[in-house]
Motif scaffolding. Sequence first.
Motif, mmCIF file in Angstrom:
data_model
loop_
_atom_site.group_PDB
_atom_site.id
_atom_site.type_symbol
_atom_site.label_atom_id
_atom_site.label_comp_id
_atom_site.label_asym_id
_atom_site.label_seq_id
_atom_site.Cartn_x
_atom_site.Cartn_y
_atom_site.Cartn_z
ATOM 1 N N CYS A 157 -3.288 3.426 -9.691
ATOM 2 C CA CYS A 157 -1.759 3.806 -8.507
ATOM 3 C C CYS A 157 -2.218 3.446 -7.168
ATOM 4 N N CYS B 28 1.708 -1.167 -11.373
ATOM 5 C CA CYS B 28 0.766 -0.657 -11.508
ATOM 6 C C CYS B 28 -0.125 -1.583 -12.545
ATOM 7 N N CYS C 158 -0.600 1.834 -16.074
ATOM 8 C CA CYS C 158 -0.300 2.359 -16.196
ATOM 9 C C CYS C 158 1.767 1.623 -16.115
ATOM 10 N N CYS D 234 -1.072 7.243 -12.266
ATOM 11 C CA CYS D 234 -2.561 7.192 -12.250
ATOM 12 C C CYS D 234 -3.367 6.902 -11.041
HETATM 13 ZN ZN LIG Z 1 -1.190 3.641 -13.061
#
Ligand SMILES: [Zn+2]
Length: 253
Positions: A173, A243, A246, A170
Amino acid sequence: MDDRQRLRYSRHLLLNEFGEEAQERLLSSHALVIGAGGLGSAALLYLASSGVGRITICDGDRVDLTNLQRQVVHRNDSVGQPKAASAAATLAAINPDIRIEPLEERAGPERLMALVRSADIVLDCSDNFATRHALNRACVAARKPLVSGAGIRFDGQVAVFDMRRDDAPCYHCLFAEDAEAHEERCATMGVFAPLVGIIGTFQALEAIKLLAGVGATLAGRLMLFDALASRWHEVRLSRDPHCRVCGDARVAA
Ligand SMILES: [Zn+2]
């Protein structure tokens, strides 16, 4: 599709890799575009002309004279008008077939969540990190593909985060929220006009392929463009397992 639509989209229908089914998918799809500035201008023009059936444009700003150098969806007559309405008027004049929903508001996290849930794809054409991160969180939660673009001075970047895939990274990240000490915004910095056109057009290209189910997407890669040197660089992206948005360290929304 009726006969007029077959004519309007004939150059898509003539493409072996595109054709009528892909065009039908595009016509029945809904794109959410956050920001009707430089990136949004280019992206919106191509989403509309290509026949994305429903386009929601969200922007809380008004058109300013300093915008017109690069925000090509707006006209000189639109100075002082809300950007969402100005963009919607231009798109309606290009393609009356499609449904355009202008939202004259700066959407906060909860509002973004609701908007993202109703869309098939999201284009981040915003100009600030708070919106970028809120939009990313909404796309992760709703598992909607996010086409992210940015451009400042002569530097641009574009990436696709396809949250429908379990292994997809994502935005967070890549760009952690804490790491951004100083924000560089077009509102106060210089920006080379065609740069945002190239990046915004690239965002439209990726969004249209995703919606139509055509070709391979940019998912998993970040493309960086140096307009001064006319060079593209490609960076492979991988998901950060830790992360906060996510990954394992996910904080409940
Ligand atoms: Zn992420």
